[in-house]
Design a protein around this motif. Structure first.
Motif, PDB file in Angstrom:
ATOM      1  N   ASP A   1       0.820  -1.206   0.000  1.00 54.83           N
ATOM      2  CA  ASP A   1       0.000   0.000   0.000  1.00 54.83           C
ATOM      3  C   ASP A   1       0.855   1.257   0.000  1.00 54.83           C
ATOM      4  O   ASP A   1       0.565   2.224  -0.688  1.00 54.83           O
ATOM      5  CB  ASP A   1      -0.931   0.025   1.220  1.00 54.83           C
ATOM      6  CG  ASP A   1      -2.103  -0.920   1.076  1.00 54.83           C
ATOM      7  OD1 ASP A   1      -2.358  -1.364  -0.059  1.00 54.83           O
ATOM      8  OD2 ASP A   1      -2.766  -1.214   2.084  1.00 54.83           O
TER       9      ASP A   1
ATOM     10  N   GLU B   1       0.943   4.250  -2.820  1.00 57.39           N
ATOM     11  CA  GLU B   1       0.807   5.677  -2.534  1.00 57.39           C
ATOM     12  C   GLU B   1       1.987   6.463  -3.081  1.00 57.39           C
ATOM     13  O   GLU B   1       1.823   7.561  -3.601  1.00 57.39           O
ATOM     14  CB  GLU B   1       0.632   5.885  -1.033  1.00 57.39           C
ATOM     15  CG  GLU B   1      -0.712   5.377  -0.531  1.00 57.39           C
ATOM     16  CD  GLU B   1      -0.835   5.352   0.974  1.00 57.39           C
ATOM     17  OE1 GLU B   1      -0.065   6.064   1.651  1.00 57.39           O
ATOM     18  OE2 GLU B   1      -1.707   4.629   1.477  1.00 57.39           O
TER      19      GLU B   1
ATOM     20  N   ASP C   1     -16.646  10.241  -7.088  1.00 56.84           N
ATOM     21  CA  ASP C   1     -17.158   9.270  -6.120  1.00 56.84           C
ATOM     22  C   ASP C   1     -17.657   8.000  -6.810  1.00 56.84           C
ATOM     23  O   ASP C   1     -17.720   6.945  -6.204  1.00 56.84           O
ATOM     24  CB  ASP C   1     -18.296   9.888  -5.302  1.00 56.84           C
ATOM     25  CG  ASP C   1     -17.819  11.012  -4.402  1.00 56.84           C
ATOM     26  OD1 ASP C   1     -16.620  11.046  -4.074  1.00 56.84           O
ATOM     27  OD2 ASP C   1     -18.647  11.858  -4.027  1.00 56.84           O
TER      28      ASP C   1
ATOM     29  N   TYR D   1      -5.471  -2.135  -1.888  1.00 55.11           N
ATOM     30  CA  TYR D   1      -5.581  -0.833  -2.545  1.00 55.11           C
ATOM     31  C   TYR D   1      -6.902  -0.739  -3.332  1.00 55.11           C
ATOM     32  O   TYR D   1      -7.605   0.266  -3.260  1.00 55.11           O
ATOM     33  CB  TYR D   1      -4.383  -0.613  -3.468  1.00 55.11           C
ATOM     34  CG  TYR D   1      -4.327   0.764  -4.061  1.00 55.11           C
ATOM     35  CD1 TYR D   1      -3.908   1.846  -3.310  1.00 55.11           C
ATOM     36  CD2 TYR D   1      -4.709   0.984  -5.381  1.00 55.11           C
ATOM     37  CE1 TYR D   1      -3.862   3.117  -3.853  1.00 55.11           C
ATOM     38  CE2 TYR D   1      -4.663   2.247  -5.933  1.00 55.11           C
ATOM     39  CZ  TYR D   1      -4.241   3.312  -5.160  1.00 55.11           C
ATOM     40  OH  TYR D   1      -4.210   4.563  -5.698  1.00 55.11           O
TER      41      TYR D   1
ATOM     42  N   ARG E   1      -9.727  -0.188  -0.983  1.00 56.65           N
ATOM     43  CA  ARG E   1      -9.821   1.202  -0.538  1.00 56.65           C
ATOM     44  C   ARG E   1     -10.353   2.112  -1.647  1.00 56.65           C
ATOM     45  O   ARG E   1     -11.063   3.074  -1.377  1.00 56.65           O
ATOM     46  CB  ARG E   1      -8.475   1.682  -0.014  1.00 56.65           C
ATOM     47  CG  ARG E   1      -8.122   0.950   1.286  1.00 56.65           C
ATOM     48  CD  ARG E   1      -6.875   1.409   1.940  1.00 56.65           C
ATOM     49  NE  ARG E   1      -6.004   2.164   1.052  1.00 56.65           N
ATOM     50  CZ  ARG E   1      -4.748   2.413   1.296  1.00 56.65           C
ATOM     51  NH1 ARG E   1      -4.189   1.977   2.384  1.00 56.65           N
ATOM     52  NH2 ARG E   1      -4.014   3.095   0.454  1.00 56.65           N
TER      53      ARG E   1
ATOM     54  N   ARG F   1     -14.130   1.557  -1.690  1.00 58.73           N
ATOM     55  CA  ARG F   1     -14.798   2.181  -0.540  1.00 58.73           C
ATOM     56  C   ARG F   1     -14.691   3.700  -0.574  1.00 58.73           C
ATOM     57  O   ARG F   1     -15.254   4.375   0.282  1.00 58.73           O
ATOM     58  CB  ARG F   1     -14.210   1.650   0.762  1.00 58.73           C
ATOM     59  CG  ARG F   1     -14.557   0.194   1.019  1.00 58.73           C
ATOM     60  CD  ARG F   1     -14.174  -0.253   2.405  1.00 58.73           C
ATOM     61  NE  ARG F   1     -12.929   0.333   2.868  1.00 58.73           N
ATOM     62  CZ  ARG F   1     -11.904  -0.357   3.350  1.00 58.73           C
ATOM     63  NH1 ARG F   1     -11.967  -1.643   3.455  1.00 58.73           N
ATOM     64  NH2 ARG F   1     -10.808   0.259   3.746  1.00 58.73           N
ATOM     65  N   GLY F   2     -13.940   4.242  -1.518  1.00 62.28           N
ATOM     66  CA  GLY F   2     -13.796   5.692  -1.631  1.00 62.28           C
ATOM     67  C   GLY F   2     -12.764   6.277  -0.691  1.00 62.28           C
ATOM     68  O   GLY F   2     -12.701   7.490  -0.514  1.00 62.28           O
ATOM     69  N   GLU F   3     -11.938   5.424  -0.099  1.00 60.73           N
ATOM     70  CA  GLU F   3     -10.904   5.903   0.812  1.00 60.73           C
ATOM     71  C   GLU F   3      -9.682   6.417   0.063  1.00 60.73           C
ATOM     72  O   GLU F   3      -8.913   7.192   0.613  1.00 60.73           O
ATOM     73  CB  GLU F   3     -10.493   4.788   1.785  1.00 60.73           C
ATOM     74  CG  GLU F   3     -11.597   4.412   2.739  1.00 60.73           C
ATOM     75  CD  GLU F   3     -11.241   3.223   3.611  1.00 60.73           C
ATOM     76  OE1 GLU F   3     -10.067   2.777   3.602  1.00 60.73           O
ATOM     77  OE2 GLU F   3     -12.149   2.722   4.291  1.00 60.73           O
ATOM     78  N   ARG F   4      -9.463   5.967  -1.145  1.00 63.62           N
ATOM     79  CA  ARG F   4      -8.383   6.465  -2.015  1.00 63.62           C
ATOM     80  C   ARG F   4      -9.055   7.204  -3.153  1.00 63.62           C
ATOM     81  O   ARG F   4      -9.952   6.680  -3.792  1.00 63.62           O
ATOM     82  CB  ARG F   4      -7.529   5.326  -2.579  1.00 63.62           C
ATOM     83  CG  ARG F   4      -6.805   4.504  -1.559  1.00 63.62           C
ATOM     84  CD  ARG F   4      -5.743   5.210  -0.777  1.00 63.62           C
ATOM     85  NE  ARG F   4      -4.857   6.004  -1.589  1.00 63.62           N
ATOM     86  CZ  ARG F   4      -4.033   6.913  -1.093  1.00 63.62           C
ATOM     87  NH1 ARG F   4      -3.983   7.124   0.198  1.00 63.62           N
ATOM     88  NH2 ARG F   4      -3.257   7.615  -1.874  1.00 63.62           N
ATOM     89  N   LYS F   5      -8.601   8.412  -3.426  1.00 64.08           N
ATOM     90  CA  LYS F   5      -9.238   9.247  -4.443  1.00 64.08           C
ATOM     91  C   LYS F   5      -8.303   9.669  -5.561  1.00 64.08           C
ATOM     92  O   LYS F   5      -8.727  10.345  -6.476  1.00 64.08           O
ATOM     93  CB  LYS F   5      -9.815  10.514  -3.798  1.00 64.08           C
ATOM     94  CG  LYS F   5     -10.957  10.268  -2.865  1.00 64.08           C
ATOM     95  CD  LYS F   5     -12.182   9.937  -3.639  1.00 64.08           C
ATOM     96  CE  LYS F   5     -13.404  10.065  -2.765  1.00 64.08           C
ATOM     97  NZ  LYS F   5     -14.597   9.853  -3.515  1.00 64.08           N
TER      98      LYS F   5
END
Length: 163
Positions: free
Chosen positions: A10, A14, A27, A57, A60, A63-67
């Motif tokens: 992860d 990033e 979204d 990854y 995430r 789930r919308g945790e990474r944009k």
């Protein structure tokens, strides 16, 4: 892979985002990823094996945790899931937020839709609009539920015939 190795993957993802200048996705991007993954009946792990993007990854992203995934990651996932370019572009681009809201019925009227890979006919679109309007307008109280369900079932029959 153990938990520590997943965290390392992860962190590398990033770092890749920062190096490649990830895009800020809408979204709907995570919803689209999950939809196509489920459509292909793939687990997160299977998608990782096919795309090369870590399962945690992808989870995430869904789930919308990474944009801000990198373009490379977006293309890897799109290729693995066989996402049409038009769908991909529409969900990558995050439109500026405005305070103007659009009614669901207006949204249905203004756009074209695919169902099972085929464009909805004018009749099917009108039937779908009737279903949405009925859902919005029905009372849905203990005294009206049976009638509301009956009307809804008739509208669904109409829609299915038009499709």
């Amino acid at each position: 892979m153990n938990e520590d190795m997943l965290k390392d993957v992860d962190v590398l993802d990033e770092v890749d985002e920062e190096k490649e200048g990830g895009l800020t996705v809408s979204d709907n991007f995570g919803i689209m990823l999950k939809h196509y993954r489920k459509l292909k009946n793939l687990s997160l792990k299977q998608l990782e094996e096919i795309s090369g993007v870590s399962a945690s990854y992808v989870n995430r992203l869904e789930r919308g945790e990474r944009k801000s995934p990198s373009i490379t990651k977006i293309l890897q996932l799109a290729e693995a899931l066989e996402i049409p370019n038009s769908v991909l572009v529409a969900t990558i681009i995050q439109e500026p937020r405005t305070h103007d809201k659009i009614a669901l019925s207006e949204l249905l009227i203004k756009h074209e839709y695919l169902l099972n890979g085929k464009q909805l006919s004018k009749e099917a679109k009108e039937s779908l609009l009737k279903i949405v309007e009925h859902l919005a307008q029905c009372q849905w109280s203990p005294g009206t539920k049976i009638l509301d369900l009956f009307v809804l079932s008739e509208l669904i029959d109409e829609f299915k015939q038009a499709v």
